[in-house]
Design a protein around this motif. Structure first.
Motif, PDB file in Angstrom:
ATOM      1  N   TYR A 182       0.843  -1.191   0.000  1.00 53.69           N
ATOM      2  CA  TYR A 182       0.000   0.000   0.000  1.00 53.69           C
ATOM      3  C   TYR A 182       0.878   1.240   0.000  1.00 53.69           C
ATOM      4  CZ  TYR A 182       0.801   0.373   5.100  1.00 53.69           C
ATOM      5  OH  TYR A 182       1.382   0.479   6.339  1.00 53.69           O
ATOM      6  N   ARG A 183       0.284   2.361  -0.386  1.00 56.88           N
ATOM      7  CA  ARG A 183       1.007   3.616  -0.517  1.00 56.88           C
ATOM      8  C   ARG A 183       0.242   4.716   0.188  1.00 56.88           C
ATOM      9  NH1 ARG A 183       4.923   4.023  -4.488  1.00 56.88           N
ATOM     10  NH2 ARG A 183       5.994   6.043  -4.496  1.00 56.88           N
ATOM     11  N   ASP A 184       0.974   5.659   0.776  1.00 55.92           N
ATOM     12  CA  ASP A 184       0.314   6.730   1.509  1.00 55.92           C
ATOM     13  C   ASP A 184       1.282   7.895   1.689  1.00 55.92           C
ATOM     14  OD1 ASP A 184      -1.641   8.096   2.907  1.00 55.92           O
ATOM     15  OD2 ASP A 184      -2.027   6.472   4.328  1.00 55.92           O
ATOM     16  N   GLU A 185       0.729   9.055   2.029  1.00 51.56           N
ATOM     17  CA  GLU A 185       1.537  10.180   2.479  1.00 51.56           C
ATOM     18  C   GLU A 185       1.717  10.049   3.987  1.00 51.56           C
ATOM     19  OE1 GLU A 185      -0.123  13.915   1.417  1.00 51.56           O
ATOM     20  OE2 GLU A 185      -0.406  13.371  -0.688  1.00 51.56           O
ATOM     21  N   ALA A 186       2.858  10.521   4.496  1.00 52.68           N
ATOM     22  CA  ALA A 186       3.115  10.344   5.920  1.00 52.68           C
ATOM     23  C   ALA A 186       4.077  11.395   6.453  1.00 52.68           C
ATOM     24  CB  ALA A 186       3.692   8.949   6.175  1.00 52.68           C
ATOM     25  N   VAL A 187       3.930  11.681   7.740  1.00 52.62           N
ATOM     26  CA  VAL A 187       4.902  12.464   8.490  1.00 52.62           C
ATOM     27  C   VAL A 187       5.707  11.497   9.351  1.00 52.62           C
ATOM     28  CG1 VAL A 187       5.265  14.279  10.199  1.00 52.62           C
ATOM     29  CG2 VAL A 187       3.347  14.435   8.618  1.00 52.62           C
ATOM     30  N   VAL A 188       7.022  11.648   9.350  1.00 56.47           N
ATOM     31  CA  VAL A 188       7.861  10.818  10.205  1.00 56.47           C
ATOM     32  C   VAL A 188       7.825  11.390  11.624  1.00 56.47           C
ATOM     33  CG1 VAL A 188      10.174   9.904  10.629  1.00 56.47           C
ATOM     34  CG2 VAL A 188       9.359  10.231   8.265  1.00 56.47           C
ATOM     35  N   LEU A 189       7.320  10.590  12.583  1.00 54.38           N
ATOM     36  CA  LEU A 189       7.221  11.039  13.971  1.00 54.38           C
ATOM     37  C   LEU A 189       8.493  10.749  14.757  1.00 54.38           C
ATOM     38  CD1 LEU A 189       3.583   9.881  14.873  1.00 54.38           C
ATOM     39  CD2 LEU A 189       4.340  12.081  13.920  1.00 54.38           C
ATOM     40  N   ARG A 190       9.014   9.545  14.637  1.00 50.47           N
ATOM     41  CA  ARG A 190      10.229   9.172  15.363  1.00 50.47           C
ATOM     42  C   ARG A 190      10.852   7.946  14.732  1.00 50.47           C
ATOM     43  NH1 ARG A 190       8.723   5.266  19.649  1.00 50.47           N
ATOM     44  NH2 ARG A 190       6.458   5.002  19.595  1.00 50.47           N
ATOM     45  N   LEU A 196      13.678   9.659   5.651  1.00 50.79           N
ATOM     46  CA  LEU A 196      12.933   9.046   6.749  1.00 50.79           C
ATOM     47  C   LEU A 196      13.465   9.512   8.099  1.00 50.79           C
ATOM     48  CD1 LEU A 196      12.532   5.431   5.319  1.00 50.79           C
ATOM     49  CD2 LEU A 196      10.794   7.242   5.440  1.00 50.79           C
ATOM     50  N   GLU A 197      13.615  10.822   8.215  1.00 48.75           N
ATOM     51  CA  GLU A 197      14.017  11.454   9.465  1.00 48.75           C
ATOM     52  C   GLU A 197      12.821  12.198  10.049  1.00 48.75           C
ATOM     53  OE1 GLU A 197      16.824  11.139  11.040  1.00 48.75           O
ATOM     54  OE2 GLU A 197      17.904  10.019   9.499  1.00 48.75           O
ATOM     55  N   PRO A 198      12.790  12.419  11.377  1.00 50.61           N
ATOM     56  CA  PRO A 198      11.659  13.140  11.980  1.00 50.61           C
ATOM     57  C   PRO A 198      11.389  14.479  11.306  1.00 50.61           C
ATOM     58  CG  PRO A 198      13.008  12.143  13.678  1.00 50.61           C
ATOM     59  CD  PRO A 198      13.740  11.933  12.385  1.00 50.61           C
ATOM     60  N   PHE A 199      10.107  14.822  11.224  1.00 49.26           N
ATOM     61  CA  PHE A 199       9.559  16.063  10.664  1.00 49.26           C
ATOM     62  C   PHE A 199       9.486  16.049   9.136  1.00 49.26           C
ATOM     63  CE2 PHE A 199      12.460  17.723  14.214  1.00 49.26           C
ATOM     64  CZ  PHE A 199      11.600  17.294  15.207  1.00 49.26           C
ATOM     65  N   MET A 200       9.946  14.992   8.482  1.00 50.67           N
ATOM     66  CA  MET A 200       9.857  14.923   7.030  1.00 50.67           C
ATOM     67  C   MET A 200       8.471  14.450   6.613  1.00 50.67           C
ATOM     68  SD  MET A 200      12.895  15.879   6.115  1.00 50.67           S
ATOM     69  CE  MET A 200      13.278  15.305   4.460  1.00 50.67           C
ATOM     70  N   VAL A 201       7.981  14.966   5.486  1.00 54.80           N
ATOM     71  CA  VAL A 201       6.712  14.523   4.904  1.00 54.80           C
ATOM     72  C   VAL A 201       7.054  13.761   3.628  1.00 54.80           C
ATOM     73  CG1 VAL A 201       4.438  15.214   4.056  1.00 54.80           C
ATOM     74  CG2 VAL A 201       5.578  16.568   5.828  1.00 54.80           C
ATOM     75  N   VAL A 202       6.600  12.512   3.548  1.00 56.39           N
ATOM     76  CA  VAL A 202       7.026  11.633   2.462  1.00 56.39           C
ATOM     77  C   VAL A 202       5.850  10.910   1.820  1.00 56.39           C
ATOM     78  CG1 VAL A 202       9.350  11.233   3.375  1.00 56.39           C
ATOM     79  CG2 VAL A 202       7.469   9.771   4.141  1.00 56.39           C
ATOM     80  N   ASP A 203       6.081  10.510   0.577  1.00 60.35           N
ATOM     81  CA  ASP A 203       5.201   9.576  -0.126  1.00 60.35           C
ATOM     82  C   ASP A 203       5.866   8.220   0.026  1.00 60.35           C
ATOM     83  OD1 ASP A 203       3.775   8.001  -1.868  1.00 60.35           O
ATOM     84  OD2 ASP A 203       3.935   9.345  -3.574  1.00 60.35           O
ATOM     85  N   VAL A 204       5.223   7.329   0.781  1.00 60.17           N
ATOM     86  CA  VAL A 204       5.881   6.073   1.151  1.00 60.17           C
ATOM     87  C   VAL A 204       5.078   4.866   0.664  1.00 60.17           C
ATOM     88  CG1 VAL A 204       4.770   6.024   3.431  1.00 60.17           C
ATOM     89  CG2 VAL A 204       6.947   4.838   3.096  1.00 60.17           C
ATOM     90  N   GLN A 205       5.802   3.869   0.195  1.00 64.21           N
ATOM     91  CA  GLN A 205       5.188   2.591  -0.186  1.00 64.21           C
ATOM     92  C   GLN A 205       5.669   1.533   0.794  1.00 64.21           C
ATOM     93  OE1 GLN A 205       4.762   1.292  -4.418  1.00 64.21           O
ATOM     94  NE2 GLN A 205       6.088  -0.395  -3.819  1.00 64.21           N
ATOM     95  N   LEU A 206       4.725   0.746   1.296  1.00 67.21           N
ATOM     96  CA  LEU A 206       5.042  -0.236   2.328  1.00 67.21           C
ATOM     97  C   LEU A 206       4.467  -1.604   1.994  1.00 67.21           C
ATOM     98  CD1 LEU A 206       3.792   2.573   4.044  1.00 67.21           C
ATOM     99  CD2 LEU A 206       5.383   1.522   5.648  1.00 67.21           C
ATOM    100  N   TYR A 207       5.199  -2.626   2.421  1.00 69.29           N
ATOM    101  CA  TYR A 207       4.681  -3.991   2.416  1.00 69.29           C
ATOM    102  C   TYR A 207       3.971  -4.222   3.748  1.00 69.29           C
ATOM    103  CZ  TYR A 207       7.748  -5.106  -1.542  1.00 69.29           C
ATOM    104  OH  TYR A 207       8.375  -5.127  -2.757  1.00 69.29           O
ATOM    105  N   LEU A 208       2.817  -4.834   3.712  1.00 66.34           N
ATOM    106  CA  LEU A 208       2.062  -5.132   4.922  1.00 66.34           C
ATOM    107  C   LEU A 208       2.697  -6.318   5.645  1.00 66.34           C
ATOM    108  CD1 LEU A 208      -0.528  -4.187   6.388  1.00 66.34           C
ATOM    109  CD2 LEU A 208      -1.737  -6.024   5.198  1.00 66.34           C
TER     110      LEU A 208
END
Length: 240
Positions: free
Chosen positions: A4-12, A51-63
């Motif tokens: 799946y793919r999503d936009e995300a903010v890196v929290l920690r 993938l550092e804190p405070f970055m906003v990314v378009d991320v693709q992940l394997y479940l």
């Protein structure tokens, strides 16, 4: 393996093994996600810096079963460098992402995601004071989570304001009949500033006196820590 793919903010982030990291993300559609970024600590990693804190990314992940796996990450907004270059902005952003981490779960909240992205953007651009930006974010995020404070009518009985006693446990300003003995009393300027922070009236917040700002910040911190049920470690380091 489902992807799946999503936009995300890196929290920690947390180190895992010799070269991997566990990344905690607040996503736009899937809520809070914990995922493994394999090899991200190697100098040759193709997306480590994204993938550092405070970055906003378009991320693709394997479940995955317990942790998902980051497959791709593309930068949407690189707020990290601008925020970390200023200590006040860095400590404010740290408190924001810690709050988002505590308030959100896997069911997701688009409002919380958009609020955090907007606050980080504002910090990176130095649009307002870092302390005021943080205080406004905390009040709004708590309101979205179901703990909206009252700064005019009594938070307990609804008696029309203005009132002056503040009780975090009840939900904000209370009338004299509902105020427990020894409740702190706020002056009208502080109450007005708290209302402005909640609504985003930046012209009013910028004109507030330093002593009023300091009292409002203390009230916001007390309200936040009471409703989160445990302290925010980042608040100890915040500088306005």
């Amino acid at each position: 393996m489902p992807v799946y793919r999503d936009e995300a903010v890196v929290l920690r982030t947390h180190k895992l093994g010799e070269a991997d990291r566990i990344i905690t993300l607040l996503t736009r559609q899937h809520g809070k996600v914990r995922a493994v970024a394999k090899g991200v600590r190697r100098t040759a990693s193709k997306f480590g810096a994204r993938l550092e804190p405070f970055m906003v990314v378009d991320v693709q992940l394997y479940l995955g079963r317990s942790l998902d796996i980051v497959n791709q990450a593309e930068s949407i907004a690189s707020y990290g460098a601008q925020i970390t270059a200023d200590y006040g902005s860095y400590t404010a952003a740290s408190a924001m992402v810690e709050t988002a981490d505590k308030l959100t779960e896997s069911e997701g909240s688009l409002q919380q995601y958009l609020l955090l992205v907007g606050a980080l953007r504002s910090l990176s651009r130095r649009e307002h004071g870092s302390g005021a930006t943080l205080d406004s974010y905390l009040l709004r995020s708590l309101s979205m989570a179901g703990w909206a404070p009252s700064f005019h009518d009594c938070a307990r009985c609804g008696a029309p304001g203005p009132h002056s006693a503040f009780v975090a446990q009840v939900g904000g300003i209370v009338c004299d009949n509902c105020a427990p003995p020894g409740s702190p009393r706020l002056d009208p300027a502080t109450i007005a500033l708290l209302g402005a922070l909640l609504t985003g009236d930046w012209a009013y917040t910028a004109a507030a006196e330093p002593t009023t700002q300091a009292q409002a910040t203390g009230i916001v911190a007390a309200y936040t820590q009471w409703h989160l049920g445990r302290g925010l470690r980042s608040l100890e380091h915040v500088r306005a």
